[in-house]
Design a protein around this motif. Structure first.
Motif, short mmCIF file in Angstrom:
data_model
loop_
_atom_site.label_atom_id
_atom_site.label_comp_id
_atom_site.label_asym_id
_atom_site.label_seq_id
_atom_site.Cartn_x
_atom_site.Cartn_y
_atom_site.Cartn_z
N ASP A 75 -35.62 -22.84 -16.17
CA ASP A 75 -35.78 -21.68 -15.28
C ASP A 75 -37.26 -21.31 -15.14
O ASP A 75 -37.74 -21.04 -14.04
CB ASP A 75 -35.00 -20.47 -15.80
CG ASP A 75 -33.51 -20.55 -15.51
OD1 ASP A 75 -33.12 -21.17 -14.50
OD2 ASP A 75 -32.74 -19.98 -16.32
N GLY A 76 -37.96 -21.26 -16.27
CA GLY A 76 -39.37 -20.90 -16.26
C GLY A 76 -40.21 -21.89 -15.47
O GLY A 76 -41.10 -21.50 -14.71
N TYR A 77 -39.91 -23.16 -15.62
CA TYR A 77 -40.65 -24.18 -14.88
C TYR A 77 -40.38 -24.07 -13.38
O TYR A 77 -41.30 -24.12 -12.57
CB TYR A 77 -40.28 -25.57 -15.38
CG TYR A 77 -40.88 -26.67 -14.56
CD1 TYR A 77 -42.25 -26.89 -14.55
CD2 TYR A 77 -40.08 -27.47 -13.74
CE1 TYR A 77 -42.82 -27.89 -13.77
CE2 TYR A 77 -40.63 -28.48 -12.97
CZ TYR A 77 -42.00 -28.68 -12.98
OH TYR A 77 -42.55 -29.67 -12.20
N LEU A 78 -39.12 -23.90 -13.01
CA LEU A 78 -38.78 -23.82 -11.59
C LEU A 78 -39.37 -22.58 -10.93
O LEU A 78 -39.58 -22.55 -9.71
CB LEU A 78 -37.26 -23.87 -11.41
CG LEU A 78 -36.60 -25.20 -11.82
CD1 LEU A 78 -35.08 -25.09 -11.72
CD2 LEU A 78 -37.13 -26.37 -11.02
N ALA A 79 -39.69 -21.55 -11.73
CA ALA A 79 -40.23 -20.30 -11.19
C ALA A 79 -41.75 -20.19 -11.34
O ALA A 79 -42.33 -19.22 -10.86
CB ALA A 79 -39.56 -19.11 -11.89
N CYS A 80 -42.41 -21.16 -11.93
CA CYS A 80 -43.83 -21.00 -12.30
C CYS A 80 -44.82 -21.30 -11.17
O CYS A 80 -46.03 -21.19 -11.39
CB CYS A 80 -44.16 -21.84 -13.53
SG CYS A 80 -44.40 -23.62 -13.20
N ALA A 81 -44.36 -21.67 -10.01
CA ALA A 81 -45.23 -21.97 -8.87
C ALA A 81 -46.27 -23.05 -9.22
O ALA A 81 -47.43 -22.96 -8.85
CB ALA A 81 -45.91 -20.70 -8.35
N SER A 82 -45.83 -24.07 -9.98
CA SER A 82 -46.68 -25.21 -10.33
C SER A 82 -47.95 -24.84 -11.08
O SER A 82 -49.01 -25.45 -10.89
CB SER A 82 -47.02 -26.04 -9.08
OG SER A 82 -45.84 -26.53 -8.49
N THR A 83 -47.84 -23.82 -11.94
CA THR A 83 -48.96 -23.39 -12.77
C THR A 83 -48.43 -23.00 -14.15
O THR A 83 -47.45 -22.27 -14.25
CB THR A 83 -49.67 -22.17 -12.16
OG1 THR A 83 -50.10 -22.50 -10.83
CG2 THR A 83 -50.88 -21.75 -12.97
N CYS A 84 -49.09 -23.47 -15.20
CA CYS A 84 -48.67 -23.09 -16.55
C CYS A 84 -48.83 -21.59 -16.73
O CYS A 84 -49.91 -21.05 -16.48
CB CYS A 84 -49.49 -23.84 -17.60
SG CYS A 84 -49.03 -23.39 -19.29
N PRO A 85 -47.78 -20.90 -17.18
CA PRO A 85 -47.87 -19.45 -17.37
C PRO A 85 -48.76 -19.05 -18.54
O PRO A 85 -49.15 -17.89 -18.66
CB PRO A 85 -46.42 -19.02 -17.60
CG PRO A 85 -45.74 -20.24 -18.10
CD PRO A 85 -46.44 -21.40 -17.46
N VAL A 86 -49.12 -19.98 -19.41
CA VAL A 86 -49.95 -19.66 -20.57
C VAL A 86 -51.42 -19.98 -20.34
O VAL A 86 -52.29 -19.15 -20.51
CB VAL A 86 -49.43 -20.39 -21.84
CG1 VAL A 86 -50.38 -20.23 -23.01
CG2 VAL A 86 -48.05 -19.86 -22.20
N CYS A 87 -51.72 -21.22 -19.90
CA CYS A 87 -53.13 -21.63 -19.77
C CYS A 87 -53.61 -21.72 -18.32
O CYS A 87 -54.77 -22.02 -18.07
CB CYS A 87 -53.37 -22.95 -20.49
SG CYS A 87 -52.65 -24.41 -19.66
N SER A 88 -52.72 -21.48 -17.36
CA SER A 88 -53.04 -21.50 -15.93
C SER A 88 -53.42 -22.87 -15.38
O SER A 88 -53.94 -22.97 -14.27
CB SER A 88 -54.13 -20.48 -15.58
OG SER A 88 -53.70 -19.18 -15.91
N SER A 89 -53.16 -23.93 -16.13
CA SER A 89 -53.42 -25.28 -15.61
C SER A 89 -52.45 -25.57 -14.47
O SER A 89 -51.27 -25.26 -14.56
CB SER A 89 -53.23 -26.32 -16.70
OG SER A 89 -54.25 -26.23 -17.66
N PRO A 90 -52.96 -26.17 -13.39
CA PRO A 90 -52.07 -26.50 -12.28
C PRO A 90 -51.20 -27.71 -12.60
O PRO A 90 -51.66 -28.66 -13.24
CB PRO A 90 -53.03 -26.79 -11.13
CG PRO A 90 -54.30 -27.22 -11.79
CD PRO A 90 -54.36 -26.50 -13.11
N PHE A 91 -49.95 -27.64 -12.17
CA PHE A 91 -49.02 -28.76 -12.26
C PHE A 91 -48.90 -29.38 -10.87
O PHE A 91 -49.12 -28.70 -9.87
CB PHE A 91 -47.63 -28.30 -12.71
CG PHE A 91 -47.56 -27.64 -14.06
CD1 PHE A 91 -48.44 -27.95 -15.08
CD2 PHE A 91 -46.58 -26.70 -14.30
CE1 PHE A 91 -48.35 -27.34 -16.32
CE2 PHE A 91 -46.46 -26.08 -15.54
CZ PHE A 91 -47.35 -26.41 -16.55
N ASN A 92 -48.50 -30.61 -10.79
CA ASN A 92 -48.35 -31.30 -9.51
C ASN A 92 -47.17 -30.70 -8.74
O ASN A 92 -46.03 -30.85 -9.16
CB ASN A 92 -48.14 -32.79 -9.74
CG ASN A 92 -48.18 -33.59 -8.47
OD1 ASN A 92 -47.96 -33.07 -7.39
ND2 ASN A 92 -48.47 -34.87 -8.60
#
Length: 107
Positions: free
Chosen positions: A78-95
């Motif tokens: 759930d957290g991953y699907l809602a994170c808008a492709s950004t780590c909620p802890v370190c703000s690194s962008p995900f693809n």
């Protein structure tokens, strides 16, 4: 390595990139529901996994199943699907292109 999880696959680097997905924003690994082991992608699981791929059932989307390769934070589905492709802890962008493959991991 910034995280303490074992990530299996082909040519996996310190941020969980692999032989198949290795751009600067390819930095997550997915815990496969079937074997409960982390892989960078479905192709790595196909090559080095359990041989019985199963997707995460919706009723278990609260379980931790996605690893940030930069900081090691584990996100629930759930957290991953809602994170808008950004780590909620370190703000690194995900693809963001990973969403094209979410049906291979999640129900």
């Amino acid at each position: 390595m910034p995280h303490h999880q074992t990530v299996k696959g082909i040519s996996v680097d310190a941020e969980t990139r692999c032989a198949h997905y290795h751009s600067s924003i390819d930095r997550i690994a997915i815990k496969f529901f079937c074997c409960q082991e982390y892989f960078p992608c479905f192709e790595c699981h196909e090559a080095a996994g359990c041989g019985k791929p199963q997707v995460w059932p919706k009723e278990q989307f609260h379980e931790k199943a996605v690893l940030c390769g930069t900081c090691g934070h584990e996100l629930s589905v759930d957290g991953y699907l809602a994170c808008a492709s950004t780590c909620p802890v370190c703000s690194s962008p995900f693809n963001p292109g990973c969403t094209l493959h979410k049906h291979l991991y999640f129900e």
